[in-house]
Write a protein that holds these residues in place. Sequence first.
Motif, PDB file in Angstrom:
ATOM      1  N   MET A  57       0.852  -1.174   0.000  1.00  0.00           N
ATOM      2  CA  MET A  57       0.000   0.000   0.000  1.00  0.00           C
ATOM      3  C   MET A  57       0.896   1.236   0.000  1.00  0.00           C
ATOM      4  O   MET A  57       1.745   1.379   0.861  1.00  0.00           O
ATOM      5  CB  MET A  57      -0.903  -0.023   1.223  1.00  0.00           C
ATOM      6  CG  MET A  57      -1.901   1.078   1.237  1.00  0.00           C
ATOM      7  SD  MET A  57      -3.083   0.915   2.580  1.00  0.00           S
ATOM      8  CE  MET A  57      -3.696  -0.722   2.316  1.00  0.00           C
ATOM      9  N   PRO A  58       0.707   2.136  -0.932  1.00  0.00           N
ATOM     10  CA  PRO A  58       1.596   3.277  -1.089  1.00  0.00           C
ATOM     11  C   PRO A  58       1.670   4.204   0.123  1.00  0.00           C
ATOM     12  O   PRO A  58       2.742   4.504   0.587  1.00  0.00           O
ATOM     13  CB  PRO A  58       1.029   4.003  -2.294  1.00  0.00           C
ATOM     14  CG  PRO A  58       0.305   2.956  -3.045  1.00  0.00           C
ATOM     15  CD  PRO A  58      -0.219   2.011  -2.018  1.00  0.00           C
ATOM     16  N   ILE A  59       0.554   4.660   0.631  1.00  0.00           N
ATOM     17  CA  ILE A  59       0.548   5.561   1.788  1.00  0.00           C
ATOM     18  C   ILE A  59      -0.185   4.839   2.920  1.00  0.00           C
ATOM     19  O   ILE A  59      -1.254   4.283   2.705  1.00  0.00           O
ATOM     20  CB  ILE A  59      -0.157   6.898   1.452  1.00  0.00           C
ATOM     21  CG1 ILE A  59       0.590   7.624   0.327  1.00  0.00           C
ATOM     22  CG2 ILE A  59      -0.236   7.783   2.684  1.00  0.00           C
ATOM     23  CD1 ILE A  59      -0.083   8.888  -0.142  1.00  0.00           C
ATOM     24  N   PRO A  60       0.383   4.852   4.142  1.00  0.00           N
ATOM     25  CA  PRO A  60      -0.264   4.131   5.246  1.00  0.00           C
ATOM     26  C   PRO A  60      -1.674   4.639   5.532  1.00  0.00           C
ATOM     27  O   PRO A  60      -1.967   5.828   5.401  1.00  0.00           O
ATOM     28  CB  PRO A  60       0.655   4.408   6.440  1.00  0.00           C
ATOM     29  CG  PRO A  60       1.957   4.820   5.848  1.00  0.00           C
ATOM     30  CD  PRO A  60       1.635   5.466   4.530  1.00  0.00           C
ATOM     31  N   MET A  61      -2.538   3.725   5.945  1.00  0.00           N
ATOM     32  CA  MET A  61      -3.931   4.088   6.232  1.00  0.00           C
ATOM     33  C   MET A  61      -4.052   5.033   7.425  1.00  0.00           C
ATOM     34  O   MET A  61      -5.040   5.742   7.545  1.00  0.00           O
ATOM     35  CB  MET A  61      -4.765   2.824   6.456  1.00  0.00           C
ATOM     36  CG  MET A  61      -4.987   2.037   5.165  1.00  0.00           C
ATOM     37  SD  MET A  61      -5.594   3.024   3.774  1.00  0.00           S
ATOM     38  CE  MET A  61      -7.239   3.402   4.320  1.00  0.00           C
ATOM     39  N   THR A  62      -3.052   5.080   8.298  1.00  0.00           N
ATOM     40  CA  THR A  62      -3.108   6.048   9.401  1.00  0.00           C
ATOM     41  C   THR A  62      -3.100   7.466   8.851  1.00  0.00           C
ATOM     42  O   THR A  62      -3.758   8.352   9.391  1.00  0.00           O
ATOM     43  CB  THR A  62      -1.923   5.854  10.375  1.00  0.00           C
ATOM     44  OG1 THR A  62      -0.708   5.893   9.637  1.00  0.00           O
ATOM     45  CG2 THR A  62      -2.033   4.545  11.115  1.00  0.00           C
ATOM     46  N   GLY A  71     -22.232   5.039  -0.383  1.00  0.00           N
ATOM     47  CA  GLY A  71     -21.780   3.908   0.420  1.00  0.00           C
ATOM     48  C   GLY A  71     -22.518   2.630   0.061  1.00  0.00           C
ATOM     49  O   GLY A  71     -23.731   2.655  -0.157  1.00  0.00           O
ATOM     50  N   ARG A  72     -21.806   1.529   0.021  1.00  0.00           N
ATOM     51  CA  ARG A  72     -22.388   0.235  -0.336  1.00  0.00           C
ATOM     52  C   ARG A  72     -23.427  -0.207   0.687  1.00  0.00           C
ATOM     53  O   ARG A  72     -24.460  -0.738   0.330  1.00  0.00           O
ATOM     54  CB  ARG A  72     -21.302  -0.861  -0.387  1.00  0.00           C
ATOM     55  CG  ARG A  72     -20.258  -0.648  -1.421  1.00  0.00           C
ATOM     56  CD  ARG A  72     -19.195  -1.751  -1.406  1.00  0.00           C
ATOM     57  NE  ARG A  72     -18.597  -2.079  -0.120  1.00  0.00           N
ATOM     58  CZ  ARG A  72     -17.687  -1.350   0.520  1.00  0.00           C
ATOM     59  NH1 ARG A  72     -17.281  -0.205   0.004  1.00  0.00           N
ATOM     60  NH2 ARG A  72     -17.176  -1.758   1.656  1.00  0.00           N
ATOM     61  N   ARG A  73     -23.125  -0.033   1.953  1.00  0.00           N
ATOM     62  CA  ARG A  73     -24.025  -0.515   3.007  1.00  0.00           C
ATOM     63  C   ARG A  73     -24.898   0.596   3.574  1.00  0.00           C
ATOM     64  O   ARG A  73     -26.073   0.395   3.818  1.00  0.00           O
ATOM     65  CB  ARG A  73     -23.220  -1.164   4.127  1.00  0.00           C
ATOM     66  CG  ARG A  73     -22.641  -2.509   3.692  1.00  0.00           C
ATOM     67  CD  ARG A  73     -21.726  -3.049   4.717  1.00  0.00           C
ATOM     68  NE  ARG A  73     -20.383  -2.557   4.370  1.00  0.00           N
ATOM     69  CZ  ARG A  73     -19.305  -2.716   5.081  1.00  0.00           C
ATOM     70  NH1 ARG A  73     -19.362  -3.345   6.215  1.00  0.00           N
ATOM     71  NH2 ARG A  73     -18.154  -2.260   4.663  1.00  0.00           N
ATOM     72  N   SER A  74     -24.315   1.761   3.781  1.00  0.00           N
ATOM     73  CA  SER A  74     -25.064   2.850   4.424  1.00  0.00           C
ATOM     74  C   SER A  74     -25.990   3.565   3.459  1.00  0.00           C
ATOM     75  O   SER A  74     -26.985   4.148   3.869  1.00  0.00           O
ATOM     76  CB  SER A  74     -24.096   3.875   5.027  1.00  0.00           C
ATOM     77  OG  SER A  74     -23.422   4.581   3.987  1.00  0.00           O
ATOM     78  N   GLY A  84      -7.945  -1.004  -2.002  1.00  0.00           N
ATOM     79  CA  GLY A  84      -8.843  -1.556  -0.987  1.00  0.00           C
ATOM     80  C   GLY A  84      -9.605  -0.535  -0.178  1.00  0.00           C
ATOM     81  O   GLY A  84     -10.331  -0.900   0.744  1.00  0.00           O
ATOM     82  N   THR A  85      -9.493   0.744  -0.528  1.00  0.00           N
ATOM     83  CA  THR A  85     -10.187   1.775   0.241  1.00  0.00           C
ATOM     84  C   THR A  85     -11.698   1.689   0.005  1.00  0.00           C
ATOM     85  O   THR A  85     -12.157   1.196  -1.021  1.00  0.00           O
ATOM     86  CB  THR A  85      -9.690   3.180  -0.134  1.00  0.00           C
ATOM     87  OG1 THR A  85      -9.906   3.372  -1.525  1.00  0.00           O
ATOM     88  CG2 THR A  85      -8.212   3.359   0.198  1.00  0.00           C
ATOM     89  N   ASP A  86     -12.443   2.190   0.979  1.00  0.00           N
ATOM     90  CA  ASP A  86     -13.906   2.138   0.875  1.00  0.00           C
ATOM     91  C   ASP A  86     -14.412   2.844  -0.380  1.00  0.00           C
ATOM     92  O   ASP A  86     -15.310   2.351  -1.051  1.00  0.00           O
ATOM     93  CB  ASP A  86     -14.564   2.750   2.112  1.00  0.00           C
ATOM     94  CG  ASP A  86     -14.552   1.801   3.289  1.00  0.00           C
ATOM     95  OD1 ASP A  86     -14.480   0.577   3.083  1.00  0.00           O
ATOM     96  OD2 ASP A  86     -14.627   2.298   4.422  1.00  0.00           O
TER      97      ASP A  86
END
Length: 126
Positions: free
Chosen positions: A1-6, A36-39, A65-67
């Motif tokens: 992953m290029p940039i950390p999710m934090t 949003g897929r679920r919301s 893999g981001t939302d």
Amino acid sequence: MPIPMTVARANRVALNRVMRRIAPHTPFLGLLTHRGRRSGREFTIPVNVFEFRGGIRLALTYGPGTDWVRNVRAAGGCTLRFRGRTLELTNPRLVRDPQRAGMPAFVRFVLARLHVEEFLDLDTAE
């Protein structure tokens, strides 16, 4: 992953608020609106945008893999405010492009340093 999710979480809280104001007026940036897929909620985020082969290419600086990427793929498209216009985008496709083809040299340099090789290509709706 290029940039950390934090970093992504921190951007969501602070930087994205600023970027939403300037992105539609800045080269290589735009505002992507997706549901949003679920919301079912509507979300608007700043993205790195490039016009590419008759469509649009979005740099996946946080990976595929981001939302928002999953939402756009599940919905089959999204809306993009870019360079003073609003585009309806369809047919999302994940693409791996280590050469970062069709981008200005400076952008290729920055994306290479961030190890970004994955993109989301979309077609503009007719």
